[in-house]
Write a protein that holds these residues in place. Sequence first.
Motif, PDB file in Angstrom:
ATOM      1  N   GLN A  13      -7.157  14.481  38.261  1.00 24.34           N
ATOM      2  CA  GLN A  13      -8.979  14.126  37.684  1.00 24.34           C
ATOM      3  C   GLN A  13      -9.756  15.024  37.139  1.00 24.34           C
ATOM      4  OE1 GLN A  13      -9.625  11.023  41.105  1.00 24.34           O
ATOM      5  NE2 GLN A  13      -8.113   9.657  39.966  1.00 24.34           N
ATOM      6  N   ALA A  14     -10.568  15.241  36.903  1.00 22.89           N
ATOM      7  CA  ALA A  14     -11.371  15.704  35.696  1.00 22.89           C
ATOM      8  C   ALA A  14     -12.703  16.395  37.612  1.00 22.89           C
ATOM      9  CB  ALA A  14     -12.688  14.887  35.455  1.00 22.89           C
ATOM     10  N   GLY A  15     -12.780  16.654  37.416  1.00 25.45           N
ATOM     11  CA  GLY A  15     -13.082  17.942  38.628  1.00 25.45           C
ATOM     12  C   GLY A  15     -12.043  18.812  39.663  1.00 25.45           C
ATOM     13  N   GLY A  16     -10.868  18.568  39.094  1.00 26.92           N
ATOM     14  CA  GLY A  16      -9.963  18.881  40.251  1.00 26.92           C
ATOM     15  C   GLY A  16      -9.483  20.250  39.724  1.00 26.92           C
ATOM     16  N   SER A  85     -12.848  22.561  39.166  1.00 30.39           N
ATOM     17  CA  SER A  85     -14.036  21.961  38.187  1.00 30.39           C
ATOM     18  C   SER A  85     -13.292  21.291  36.709  1.00 30.39           C
ATOM     19  CB  SER A  85     -15.178  22.738  37.661  1.00 30.39           C
ATOM     20  OG  SER A  85     -15.660  23.097  39.078  1.00 30.39           O
ATOM     21  N   LEU A  86     -11.913  21.117  36.713  1.00 28.58           N
ATOM     22  CA  LEU A  86     -11.007  20.571  35.917  1.00 28.58           C
ATOM     23  C   LEU A  86     -11.983  19.366  34.272  1.00 28.58           C
ATOM     24  CD1 LEU A  86      -7.408  20.834  36.326  1.00 28.58           C
ATOM     25  CD2 LEU A  86      -8.686  22.358  34.363  1.00 28.58           C
ATOM     26  N   LYS A  87     -11.661  20.061  33.380  1.00 31.66           N
ATOM     27  CA  LYS A  87     -12.753  18.817  32.109  1.00 31.66           C
ATOM     28  C   LYS A  87     -11.240  18.215  31.450  1.00 31.66           C
ATOM     29  CE  LYS A  87     -16.989  21.329  32.142  1.00 31.66           C
ATOM     30  NZ  LYS A  87     -17.834  22.186  31.370  1.00 31.66           N
ATOM     31  N   PRO A  88     -11.658  17.000  31.442  1.00 29.21           N
ATOM     32  CA  PRO A  88     -10.769  15.933  29.416  1.00 29.21           C
ATOM     33  C   PRO A  88     -10.089  17.425  29.407  1.00 29.21           C
ATOM     34  CG  PRO A  88     -11.917  14.558  30.989  1.00 29.21           C
ATOM     35  CD  PRO A  88     -12.749  16.118  31.684  1.00 29.21           C
ATOM     36  N   GLU A  89     -11.535  18.038  28.395  1.00 29.15           N
ATOM     37  CA  GLU A  89     -11.176  18.613  27.612  1.00 29.15           C
ATOM     38  C   GLU A  89     -10.593  20.135  27.348  1.00 29.15           C
ATOM     39  OE1 GLU A  89     -13.745  18.085  28.188  1.00 29.15           O
ATOM     40  OE2 GLU A  89     -15.724  19.381  28.335  1.00 29.15           O
ATOM     41  N   ASP A  90     -10.135  20.403  29.219  1.00 29.86           N
ATOM     42  CA  ASP A  90      -8.960  20.999  29.347  1.00 29.86           C
ATOM     43  C   ASP A  90      -7.787  21.127  29.078  1.00 29.86           C
ATOM     44  OD1 ASP A  90     -11.260  21.971  31.757  1.00 29.86           O
ATOM     45  OD2 ASP A  90     -11.219  23.448  30.512  1.00 29.86           O
ATOM     46  N   THR A  91      -7.293  19.193  28.881  1.00 32.38           N
ATOM     47  CA  THR A  91      -5.941  19.181  28.402  1.00 32.38           C
ATOM     48  C   THR A  91      -5.117  19.978  27.416  1.00 32.38           C
ATOM     49  OG1 THR A  91      -6.690  16.786  29.309  1.00 32.38           O
ATOM     50  CG2 THR A  91      -5.029  17.382  27.587  1.00 32.38           C
ATOM     51  N   ALA A  92      -4.569  20.764  27.576  1.00 34.88           N
ATOM     52  CA  ALA A  92      -3.674  21.678  26.628  1.00 34.88           C
ATOM     53  C   ALA A  92      -2.183  22.302  27.248  1.00 34.88           C
ATOM     54  CB  ALA A  92      -4.400  22.430  26.434  1.00 34.88           C
ATOM     55  N   VAL A  93      -1.806  22.062  26.702  1.00 33.98           N
ATOM     56  CA  VAL A  93      -0.309  22.837  27.055  1.00 33.98           C
ATOM     57  C   VAL A  93      -0.702  25.095  27.427  1.00 33.98           C
ATOM     58  CG1 VAL A  93       1.887  24.112  26.387  1.00 33.98           C
ATOM     59  CG2 VAL A  93       1.359  21.935  25.369  1.00 33.98           C
ATOM     60  N   TYR A  94      -0.761  25.137  27.961  1.00 34.04           N
ATOM     61  CA  TYR A  94      -1.315  26.692  28.170  1.00 34.04           C
ATOM     62  C   TYR A  94       0.181  27.648  28.420  1.00 34.04           C
ATOM     63  CZ  TYR A  94      -5.487  24.988  29.942  1.00 34.04           C
ATOM     64  OH  TYR A  94      -7.003  24.244  30.166  1.00 34.04           O
ATOM     65  N   TYR A  95       0.136  28.545  27.061  1.00 28.86           N
ATOM     66  CA  TYR A  95       0.857  29.847  27.644  1.00 28.86           C
ATOM     67  C   TYR A  95       0.568  30.475  27.783  1.00 28.86           C
ATOM     68  CZ  TYR A  95       2.084  26.616  23.841  1.00 28.86           C
ATOM     69  OH  TYR A  95       2.887  25.590  22.801  1.00 28.86           O
ATOM     70  N   CYS A  96       1.593  32.058  29.242  1.00 31.02           N
ATOM     71  CA  CYS A  96       1.142  32.875  29.490  1.00 31.02           C
ATOM     72  C   CYS A  96       1.599  33.931  28.404  1.00 31.02           C
ATOM     73  CB  CYS A  96       2.570  33.037  31.052  1.00 31.02           C
ATOM     74  SG  CYS A  96       2.026  34.375  32.026  1.00 31.02           S
ATOM     75  N   VAL A  97       1.080  34.845  28.731  1.00 33.44           N
ATOM     76  CA  VAL A  97       1.719  35.953  27.364  1.00 33.44           C
ATOM     77  C   VAL A  97       2.106  37.494  27.590  1.00 33.44           C
ATOM     78  CG1 VAL A  97       0.350  34.575  25.709  1.00 33.44           C
ATOM     79  CG2 VAL A  97      -1.112  36.044  26.619  1.00 33.44           C
ATOM     80  N   ALA A  98       1.698  38.831  27.075  1.00 28.42           N
ATOM     81  CA  ALA A  98       1.893  39.642  27.550  1.00 28.42           C
ATOM     82  C   ALA A  98       2.484  40.656  26.656  1.00 28.42           C
ATOM     83  CB  ALA A  98       3.134  40.405  28.671  1.00 28.42           C
ATOM     84  N   ASP A  99       1.036  41.982  26.739  1.00 28.19           N
ATOM     85  CA  ASP A  99       1.107  42.679  24.858  1.00 28.19           C
ATOM     86  C   ASP A  99       0.146  44.332  26.317  1.00 28.19           C
ATOM     87  OD1 ASP A  99       0.476  43.146  22.539  1.00 28.19           O
ATOM     88  OD2 ASP A  99      -0.434  44.017  23.185  1.00 28.19           O
TER      89      ASP A  99
END
Length: 122
Positions: A13-16, A85-99
């Motif tokens: 939920q938002a705020g979580g 403090s998560l917001k609805p606009e943080d909804t996404a697929v999150y990718y880890c990257v390395a360089d």
Amino acid sequence: QVQLVESGGGLVQAGGSLRLSCTASGRTLSSYVMGWFRQAPGKERESVAVISPNGGTTLYVDSVKGRFTISRDNAKNTVYLQMNSLKPEDTAVYYCVADLFEFRLGMKPDYWGQGTQVTVSS
């Protein structure tokens, strides 16, 4: 080759809060710049946070500053993204990257994980 596997996504939920983890295999991560990108439906992929190889320096996109924290444990070959403090606009697929070389937001990483879904309900 570096294989990156993300975990920790889910519905909140938002705020979580959620904590994403990314564990690497194939190579030790201690020499790599690590980061997190995200991609929301219908939007371009966005660089969210970056951390230097020794963990001493971090960068964040403005929209997550003060809410997200990137960290790493090189002994465990793992990088984390603590999201508060998560917001609805943080909804996404999150990718880890390395360089190996680039240390900047918007870098073009050598390696990508498969992604983990984060959904924030209002």
